[in-house]
Write an enzyme that holds these catalytic residues in place. Structure first.
Site, short mmCIF file in Angstrom:
data_model
loop_
_atom_site.label_atom_id
_atom_site.label_comp_id
_atom_site.label_asym_id
_atom_site.label_seq_id
_atom_site.Cartn_x
_atom_site.Cartn_y
_atom_site.Cartn_z
N ASP A 1 17.72 -47.85 -24.21
CA ASP A 1 16.43 -47.70 -24.19
C ASP A 1 16.29 -46.92 -25.45
O ASP A 1 15.94 -45.07 -24.94
CB ASP A 1 16.28 -47.34 -22.95
CG ASP A 1 14.60 -47.40 -22.15
OD1 ASP A 1 14.04 -47.85 -23.83
OD2 ASP A 1 14.35 -47.26 -21.52
N SER B 1 10.25 -40.63 -27.14
CA SER B 1 10.92 -39.23 -26.75
C SER B 1 12.36 -39.53 -26.87
O SER B 1 13.03 -38.21 -26.99
CB SER B 1 9.70 -38.44 -26.05
OG SER B 1 10.11 -39.63 -25.01
N TYR C 1 0.51 -61.33 -25.89
CA TYR C 1 -0.74 -60.92 -26.92
C TYR C 1 -0.59 -62.42 -27.81
O TYR C 1 0.53 -63.45 -28.25
CB TYR C 1 0.44 -60.22 -27.17
CG TYR C 1 -0.08 -58.25 -27.34
CD1 TYR C 1 -0.42 -58.10 -25.90
CD2 TYR C 1 1.05 -57.30 -28.00
CE1 TYR C 1 -0.57 -57.11 -25.83
CE2 TYR C 1 -0.20 -55.94 -27.81
CZ TYR C 1 -0.55 -55.73 -26.85
OH TYR C 1 -0.65 -54.33 -26.02
N GLY D 1 4.95 -54.06 -26.74
CA GLY D 1 6.38 -52.92 -27.11
C GLY D 1 7.18 -53.87 -26.15
O GLY D 1 6.55 -54.42 -25.00
N ASP E 1 10.13 -52.44 -24.55
CA ASP E 1 9.89 -52.18 -22.95
C ASP E 1 9.56 -52.51 -22.69
O ASP E 1 9.31 -53.05 -21.09
CB ASP E 1 10.24 -50.22 -23.55
CG ASP E 1 8.76 -49.77 -24.00
OD1 ASP E 1 7.94 -50.89 -24.46
OD2 ASP E 1 8.82 -48.47 -23.88
N ARG E 2 7.85 -53.10 -22.54
CA ARG E 2 6.76 -53.44 -21.62
C ARG E 2 7.47 -54.80 -21.46
O ARG E 2 7.34 -55.35 -20.35
CB ARG E 2 5.46 -53.43 -22.28
CG ARG E 2 5.27 -52.01 -22.30
CD ARG E 2 3.69 -51.50 -23.28
NE ARG E 2 2.38 -53.16 -22.84
CZ ARG E 2 1.37 -53.13 -23.00
NH1 ARG E 2 1.11 -52.96 -24.88
NH2 ARG E 2 0.49 -54.09 -23.24
N ASP F 1 4.60 -48.87 -16.40
CA ASP F 1 5.35 -47.68 -17.17
C ASP F 1 5.71 -46.40 -17.15
O ASP F 1 4.04 -46.63 -18.33
CB ASP F 1 6.29 -48.47 -17.91
CG ASP F 1 7.77 -48.18 -18.12
OD1 ASP F 1 7.71 -46.76 -18.31
OD2 ASP F 1 8.25 -48.44 -19.31
N1 LIG Z 1 15.81 -35.56 -16.82
C1 LIG Z 1 14.89 -36.04 -17.87
N2 LIG Z 1 14.63 -35.74 -19.29
C2 LIG Z 1 13.52 -35.49 -18.83
N3 LIG Z 1 12.38 -35.98 -18.73
C3 LIG Z 1 12.82 -36.23 -17.34
C4 LIG Z 1 14.07 -36.47 -17.19
N4 LIG Z 1 13.66 -36.50 -15.22
C5 LIG Z 1 12.85 -37.27 -16.02
N5 LIG Z 1 11.69 -37.02 -16.61
C6 LIG Z 1 10.22 -37.25 -16.70
O1 LIG Z 1 10.26 -38.55 -17.19
C7 LIG Z 1 9.01 -38.75 -18.71
C8 LIG Z 1 10.27 -38.92 -18.85
O2 LIG Z 1 9.77 -40.78 -19.32
P1 LIG Z 1 10.95 -41.65 -20.28
O3 LIG Z 1 12.38 -41.40 -20.49
O4 LIG Z 1 10.31 -42.83 -18.84
O5 LIG Z 1 9.92 -42.08 -21.00
P2 LIG Z 1 10.13 -41.36 -22.32
O6 LIG Z 1 10.80 -42.17 -23.26
O7 LIG Z 1 9.76 -40.27 -22.66
O8 LIG Z 1 8.23 -42.45 -23.04
P3 LIG Z 1 8.91 -43.28 -23.92
O9 LIG Z 1 10.05 -44.34 -24.07
O10 LIG Z 1 7.39 -43.84 -24.03
O11 LIG Z 1 8.83 -42.84 -25.15
C9 LIG Z 1 9.25 -37.02 -18.19
O12 LIG Z 1 7.76 -37.05 -19.27
C10 LIG Z 1 9.66 -36.34 -17.10
O13 LIG Z 1 8.48 -35.34 -16.48
C1 LIG Z 2 3.38 -48.40 -25.61
C2 LIG Z 2 4.62 -47.74 -25.53
C3 LIG Z 2 4.75 -46.70 -26.89
C4 LIG Z 2 6.01 -47.25 -24.42
O1 LIG Z 2 6.42 -46.93 -24.41
C5 LIG Z 2 5.92 -49.64 -26.12
O2 LIG Z 2 5.74 -49.76 -25.73
C6 LIG Z 2 5.29 -49.39 -27.63
O3 LIG Z 2 5.17 -48.55 -28.91
N1 LIG Z 2 4.34 -50.24 -27.47
C7 LIG Z 2 3.90 -51.30 -29.00
C8 LIG Z 2 2.54 -51.25 -28.95
C9 LIG Z 2 2.12 -52.39 -27.85
O4 LIG Z 2 3.08 -52.35 -26.98
O5 LIG Z 2 1.42 -52.94 -27.95
K LIG Z 3 8.96 -45.94 -21.95
#
Ligand SMILES: Nc1ncnc2c1ncn2[C@@H]1O[C@H](COP(=O)(O)OP(=O)(O)OP(=O)(O)O)[C@@H](O)[C@H]1O
Ligand SMILES: CC(C)(CO)[C@@H](O)C(=O)NCCC(=O)O
Ligand SMILES: [K+]
Length: 240
Positions: free
Chosen positions: A6, A10, A91, A98, A100-101, A120
């Site tokens: 995944d 970030s 959409y 996205g 993931d969604r 999410d």
């Molecule tokens: N081990 C960890 N490391 C970092 N963040 C963590 C951890 N465990 C829980 N979190 C929480 O998870 C959040 C990040 O969520 P998640 O990993 O689902 O998404 P992301 O990868 O940051 O987001 P996206 O998928 O949208 O890029 C952080 O804001 C933090 O509060």
């Molecule tokens: C909204 C996020 C950042 C959530 O991880 C991701 O699903 C994404 O980059 N989506 C593309 C834009 C959209 O879903 O409309």
């Molecule tokens: K996510």
């Protein structure tokens, strides 16, 4: 043995699975590179690499190169579809949703009969509504808890100092600077979830993502499913 990846905005998260067995799980910052992949390939024979990526072509290219160098089979990337896995994409251009969604909705439909709201909560907070009939009505994308905090901390030293402590979820009016900010963020997140629930009517609320537990105390009826994207990936690639 299947390596599920995944790639968020970030961080990157992975699960190594065989049939119903989980052999390894982890997460890393992109800055750490692909050391985790080197370690997995030293110990395990990976047969399939299934990826949900919203991280962009540069990071995907970097993963592809690392896989090739380690002689791991090439990655297959899941893509949203107009109508698959029990969900009709809301959409107009489903490729812009996205993945993931998309996978979270597919996973939710595999777990639950009836309408669902999938929330999410990570760097962004997203909510998506899927009706009983499988129609995705669309969704919402908002800044996540930590992004909201950082945006305020960037505005003044006083606010930055107040936000040095960890986030504390509450909807009560704040009586310190930190609690006033954290309560506002919590209320805004709940507002988004409430709007999604109103749209959906009679439905199951599913909370996913790294910050899913933040919302749990405000929605005790919700179902916490931390692994939605991975469940969706297995469905997408392995379902008969
Ligand atoms: N081990 C960890 N490391 C970092 N963040 C963590 C951890 N465990 C829980 N979190 C929480 O998870 C959040 C990040 O969520 P998640 O990993 O689902 O998404 P992301 O990868 O940051 O987001 P996206 O998928 O949208 O890029 C952080 O804001 C933090 O509060
Ligand atoms: C909204 C996020 C950042 C959530 O991880 C991701 O699903 C994404 O980059 N989506 C593309 C834009 C959209 O879903 O409309
Ligand atoms: K996510």
């Amino acid at each position: 043995m299947n390596l599920l990846i995944d790639m968020g905005n970030s961080r990157v998260k992975w699960r190594l699975r065989q049939s119903n067995l989980q052999l390894a799980a982890g997460g890393a910052e992109y800055a750490e590179g692909w050391q985790w992949l080197v370690e997995i390939s030293a110990v395990h024979q990976v047969e399939h690499v299934w990826v949900a990526s919203v991280a962009g072509t540069e990071r995907e290219g970097s993963l592809n190169a690392a896989l090739a160098e380690l002689q791991i089979p090439a990655a297959r990337y899941a893509k949203p579809a107009p109508d698959a896995g029990g969900v009709r994409c809301g959409y107009a251009d489903c490729q812009t949703l996205g993945v993931d969604r998309w996978l979270a909705m597919v996973a939710a439909r595999s777990l639950i009969d009836g309408a669902v709201v999938v929330v999410d909560s990570g760097s962004a907070i997203t909510a998506d509504v899927v009706t009983d009939a499988g129609d995705h009505l669309g969704g919402w994308i908002g800044p996540g808890v930590h992004l909201m905090r950082r945006s305020l901390a960037g505005k003044s030293g006083v606010l930055a100092a107040a936000l040095a402590k960890p986030y504390c979820a509450s909807c009560a009016p704040g009586v310190t600077t930190q609690s006033a900010i954290d309560s506002a963020i919590t209320v805004m997140g709940c507002g988004l979830i409430d709007a999604a629930l109103r749209r959906a009517g009679n439905c199951t609320l599913i909370l996913s993502g790294g910050d899913a537990s933040v919302w749990q105390e405000f929605y005790p009826e919700a179902r916490l499913e931390a692994e939605l994207v991975f469940i969706g990936l297995e469905h997408y690639f392995a379902a008969p």
